[in-house]
Structures are given as C-alpha cells and as structure tokens.
Design a protein around this motif. Structure first.
Motif, PDB file in Angstrom:
ATOM      1  N   LEU A 249      -7.780   2.664  11.583  1.00  0.00           N
ATOM      2  CA  LEU A 249      -8.788   2.258  10.607  1.00  0.00           C
ATOM      3  C   LEU A 249     -10.112   2.070  11.359  1.00  0.00           C
ATOM      4  O   LEU A 249     -10.550   0.946  11.619  1.00  0.00           O
ATOM      5  CB  LEU A 249      -8.378   0.953   9.917  1.00  0.00           C
TER       6      LEU A 249
ATOM      7  N   VAL B 233     -12.056  -4.061   6.055  1.00  0.00           N
ATOM      8  CA  VAL B 233     -10.799  -4.525   6.646  1.00  0.00           C
ATOM      9  C   VAL B 233     -11.103  -5.370   7.879  1.00  0.00           C
ATOM     10  O   VAL B 233     -11.930  -4.999   8.712  1.00  0.00           O
ATOM     11  CB  VAL B 233      -9.887  -3.344   7.043  1.00  0.00           C
TER      12      VAL B 233
ATOM     13  N   VAL C  94      -9.137  -6.348   2.842  1.00  0.00           N
ATOM     14  CA  VAL C  94      -7.831  -6.618   3.458  1.00  0.00           C
ATOM     15  C   VAL C  94      -8.037  -7.297   4.803  1.00  0.00           C
ATOM     16  O   VAL C  94      -8.913  -6.891   5.583  1.00  0.00           O
ATOM     17  CB  VAL C  94      -7.027  -5.307   3.666  1.00  0.00           C
TER      18      VAL C  94
ATOM     19  N   LEU D 160      -1.451   2.743   6.152  1.00  0.00           N
ATOM     20  CA  LEU D 160      -2.773   2.187   6.418  1.00  0.00           C
ATOM     21  C   LEU D 160      -3.889   3.063   5.855  1.00  0.00           C
ATOM     22  O   LEU D 160      -5.002   2.582   5.624  1.00  0.00           O
ATOM     23  CB  LEU D 160      -2.973   2.001   7.925  1.00  0.00           C
TER      24      LEU D 160
ATOM     25  N   PHE E  31      -6.199   1.907   3.111  1.00  0.00           N
ATOM     26  CA  PHE E  31      -7.234   0.905   3.333  1.00  0.00           C
ATOM     27  C   PHE E  31      -8.510   1.478   3.943  1.00  0.00           C
ATOM     28  O   PHE E  31      -9.452   0.730   4.205  1.00  0.00           O
ATOM     29  CB  PHE E  31      -6.707  -0.192   4.257  1.00  0.00           C
ATOM     30  N   ARG E  32      -8.558   2.777   4.185  1.00  0.00           N
ATOM     31  CA  ARG E  32      -9.669   3.356   4.953  1.00  0.00           C
ATOM     32  C   ARG E  32     -11.027   3.197   4.296  1.00  0.00           C
ATOM     33  O   ARG E  32     -12.046   3.134   4.978  1.00  0.00           O
ATOM     34  CB  ARG E  32      -9.389   4.843   5.225  1.00  0.00           C
TER      35      ARG E  32
ATOM     36  N   ALA F 175       0.825  -1.212   0.000  1.00  0.00           N
ATOM     37  CA  ALA F 175       0.000   0.000   0.000  1.00  0.00           C
ATOM     38  C   ALA F 175       0.859   1.262   0.000  1.00  0.00           C
ATOM     39  O   ALA F 175       0.510   2.265  -0.634  1.00  0.00           O
ATOM     40  CB  ALA F 175      -0.927  -0.009   1.215  1.00  0.00           C
TER      41      ALA F 175
ATOM     42  N   VAL G 159      -3.929  -0.355  -4.926  1.00  0.00           N
ATOM     43  CA  VAL G 159      -4.921  -0.615  -3.886  1.00  0.00           C
ATOM     44  C   VAL G 159      -6.258   0.022  -4.265  1.00  0.00           C
ATOM     45  O   VAL G 159      -7.318  -0.593  -4.147  1.00  0.00           O
ATOM     46  CB  VAL G 159      -4.424  -0.094  -2.523  1.00  0.00           C
ATOM     47  N   ARG G 160      -6.205   1.266  -4.750  1.00  0.00           N
ATOM     48  CA  ARG G 160      -7.445   1.962  -5.136  1.00  0.00           C
ATOM     49  C   ARG G 160      -8.169   1.252  -6.273  1.00  0.00           C
ATOM     50  O   ARG G 160      -9.397   1.143  -6.273  1.00  0.00           O
ATOM     51  CB  ARG G 160      -7.132   3.404  -5.549  1.00  0.00           C
TER      52      ARG G 160
ATOM     53  N   VAL H  70      -7.829  -3.588  -5.147  1.00  0.00           N
ATOM     54  CA  VAL H  70      -8.049  -4.253  -3.867  1.00  0.00           C
ATOM     55  C   VAL H  70      -9.447  -3.937  -3.348  1.00  0.00           C
ATOM     56  O   VAL H  70      -9.850  -2.775  -3.283  1.00  0.00           O
ATOM     57  CB  VAL H  70      -6.974  -3.837  -2.840  1.00  0.00           C
TER      58      VAL H  70
ATOM     59  N   LEU I 268     -11.921   0.626   2.495  1.00  0.00           N
ATOM     60  CA  LEU I 268     -12.137  -0.787   2.182  1.00  0.00           C
ATOM     61  C   LEU I 268     -12.655  -1.566   3.375  1.00  0.00           C
ATOM     62  O   LEU I 268     -12.426  -1.172   4.525  1.00  0.00           O
ATOM     63  CB  LEU I 268     -10.808  -1.422   1.735  1.00  0.00           C
TER      64      LEU I 268
ATOM     65  N   ALA J  33     -12.704  -0.597  10.536  1.00  0.00           N
ATOM     66  CA  ALA J  33     -12.284  -1.999  10.437  1.00  0.00           C
ATOM     67  C   ALA J  33     -12.984  -2.841  11.489  1.00  0.00           C
ATOM     68  O   ALA J  33     -13.370  -2.351  12.557  1.00  0.00           O
ATOM     69  CB  ALA J  33     -10.769  -2.099  10.606  1.00  0.00           C
TER      70      ALA J  33
END
Length: 399
Positions: free
Chosen positions: A346, A323, A211, A315, A318-319, A197, A204-205, A208, A321, A349
């Motif tokens: 996150l 997780v 995660v 990290l 990944f916010r 990432a 990732v954008r 993915v 997504l 998550a």
C-alpha cells in the motif's frame, strides 16, 4: 498406607506443577508469543505480588468505559457483543480541540477490532480520547470478552480469519447500517479487517473511508521467531499446535494451573506485550487480566488460524483509501517488518514505527497512537482539514 498417601500427594503435586507450567506456557501464547520460552519459577515475594495484583485490580480505571450495548449475529448464529459511543449533542470544545483542533467532526463511525486474547477494552485510551467527539463502535470477537462462544467451534469447527471477517460484517450491518466507516484493527483485529476486504470488497468501496492497521500482519506468521533462539523457534513450530490441542481438552486442569502460577505471568506478558521498561504497572496488570480472561480452549482453537493467515491480496481493496499502518519497533509478536510489508503493498499508506514500543502499542504509547488516528480521521474526512493542523508525511517513522 502412609507411604501410599505420601506418594499420591507427591504425584498430585507433580500434576499441579505440570499444569502450572503448562498454564504459564499458555500465558505466553495468549500474549501472542509462543511456548518453549525458558522461565524460572518465582518464589520470593509471591504473597506481596499477589497483594499488589489485587490492589491494582481494585483501583484500576482501565476497561471501565462502556457505551450503548448491542448484539449482532454471525452467519453461524454466534452472538457478538458490541457497544456504541454516540457523539455528544453539546460538544465540549476543550476536548474536541485536543483531538481535532477547532474543527468539528463529520458523521463518520470508527469501528475498532481487538486482537487475540484481548477484548474491546484494549482500546481504552483511544476510546476515552474520541468519546463523545466521534461516533465509535467497539466489539468483542467471538469467544472473547462478552461475545458468545463460537457455535461452530463448540461443534469442533476450527476458527478461521475468514470467519472473523464475516463476523465483522455482521457487526457493521447491525451497528452501522448507513454512513461512512473507518476500520481500525489491532493484531488479529487487523487481520479481521483484511478478511472483510477479501470477502466484501464492494462494502469497502461503498462504505469505508479509512483504515488503520495496528501491530498486525498480512501473512507469513509461521516465520516469526518471537525473539527466541533457533532451538526455541523450532520447538514452537513443532510442538505448540499439538500441545495446545491437548491442553484444550483439559481446560479445567490447565485453568487451575494458570491461576496457581499467576506470579509467573508478569515478566512474560511484559516481555511480549511491551518494549519500554517503565510501563505503568496498572497498565501491565490490565493487559494481564484481559489475557487471563481468555479460556485455554479458546486460545487453542484460535492459534492454528494465524499459521494459515494470508491476506496480502486483499490489501488491494484499500489502495484508494487513506491508510495508517502503525507498529511498535520492538514488537516480538507481529514484528514491525510485517507492517513494512503491508506498507510496501500500500505505497500511499502512512507507515509509523514507534520506537520503544511492543505489541500492545496502543496501551504503551496511547497518546502517539491516538494522535495518528486523529490524523487518519482528518484525512478520511472525519474532520475538515485546517491550516493550523499540518499533516505529517504519508510515510513517516517515529513517534
């Protein structure tokens, strides 16, 4: 002459004893722990323990799953080995219902990254559960398993977590050239996902969709105490890097010492890999075999990378997504507080702390881990949501 021979033998025995103790200490490090742990040499029943290990090795079903082999090449030319398990054309309804209820999975590829001194086989149970139902890729990190020794490391360049992130990108390019991806990483594998990432946020954008970070950390590993008293922790921080470097230069001697004192590993690996007392001996031996297979020079060249690891800023990729952040509550290697720190960065998550679980949580409590992964895959669109499968709260603890 007799006295000289006796002295030589005594000196040789002392050398072997030092190598054995060094090998045992390295076994602790290889399990993700540290040197400096006080251990007693086990002498009673050694033959019986040796026979038990042989019996477990010959009968163990773990690590026997294999898929279609493939190879990728890192940016330094290192050959990386991976295997792909494709979706079965004629899906088996009972197996699918166990994982996703009655829902048919979508074309998502789940890529599993393993931890330090382990191999792709460490995901045995999760692989078995998802096999034929969802497309999965399992790979061996450089210098581990069936991947080649890092070419740059052979030339003296230290390993970095950043390099592992670039390795993962090479595997993704070769094994998953198109389509959505879910990334799953345990321990060092989770750090590898973070490094991906950091270096490839656009990937990732665009690709993915989910995660899972299992028993891992985004930094500050130098503060971990491994369940040791203050004196032991100080010894680890002060001496381990130098000791590992020195032992890495005497790999043959140390490897012989490790084999000669294999009976010392049982309790150490169990302490630093598992938390529950009733771990299946075959699973404990399976973990031990993976750790034993990691050469001492590989252990030595990877260790410093963890002290430098800091991917808290990465990290942020990944916010948006789904997780899953999961850890064993009794993890002494990457303590659950590190998973809590990741979840704090996150806030959307799902945080899961599994009681009575240690570092190798996916082997110790495989059904719980697999269930949570299945829920993540559902949230990531790998299977359509269904009323009969209620998702758990986004920030849960327990298992």
């Amino acid at each position: 002459m007799g006295e000289s021979t006796a002295a030589n033998r005594a000196g040789g025995a002392a050398g072997w004893r030092r190598a054995g103790i060094a090998g045992a200490a390295i076994g602790v490090v290889a399990a993700g722990a540290a040197a400096g742990v006080a251990i007693e040499r086990l002498t009673v029943g050694r033959g019986m323990r040796s026979k038990a290990r042989l019996a477990l090795d010959s009968s163990s079903p773990y690590g026997q799953l294999h898929g279609t082999p493939g190879r990728a090449f890192a940016d330094d030319g290192t050959e990386l080995y991976f295997e792909t398990d494709e979706i079965e054309p004629a899906d088996d309804p009972p197996r699918r219902r166990r994982v996703f209820g009655r829902r048919r999975p979508a074309p998502v590829t789940v890529v599993f990254s393993h931890g330090y001194c382990l191999t792709q086989d460490s995901w045995h149970f999760q692989r078995a559960a998802l096999r034929g139902i969802v497309r999965t890729v399992h790979w061996d990190q450089r210098s581990h398993g069936r991947s080649a020794r890092g070419l740059e490391q052979a030339d003296g360049t230290p390993v970095s977590i950043d390099q592992l992130g670039r390795d993962l990108k090479a595997v993704l390019d070769a094994a998953v050239p198109e389509g959505p991806v879910v990334l799953v990483g345990h321990s060092m594998g989770g750090m590898t996902v973070m490094a991906l990432a950091a270096h490839f946020p656009e990937y990732v954008r665009e690709r993915v969709v989910g995660v899972a970070l299992v028993g891992t950390s985004c930094g500050r590993l130098g503060e971990v105490n491994y369940g040791l008293p203050v004196a032991g922790v100080n010894a680890v921080r002060r001496f381990v890097p130098g000791v590992l470097k020195a032992l890495g230069r005497q790999a043959d001697l140390v490897e012989r010492g490790r084999r000669a004192t294999a009976d010392l590993f049982d309790g150490l690996i169990k302490r630093y890999s598992f938390s529950s007392r009733d771990v299946d001996p075959a699973i404990a031996r399976f973990a031990e075999r993976m750790i034993e297979s990691t050469p001492i020079d590989v252990v030595a060249e990877f260790y410093p990378a963890f002290q430098e690891h800091d991917k808290s800023e990465a990290l942020a990729a990944f916010r948006e997504l789904p997780v899953l952040v999961l850890a064993g509550a009794g993890d002494l290697v990457t303590p659950s507080s590190h998973s809590e720190a990741i979840a704090a960065l996150l806030p959307d998550a799902e945080l899961v702390l599994i009681p009575d679980a240690g570092h190798l949580v996916m082997l110790e409590h495989p059904e719980t881990v697999t269930d949570r992964l299945a829920e993540l895959l559902t949230r990531a669109g790998a299977a359509p949501a269904a009323a009969e499968h209620a998702s758990r709260p986004s920030r849960s603890a327990g298992g």
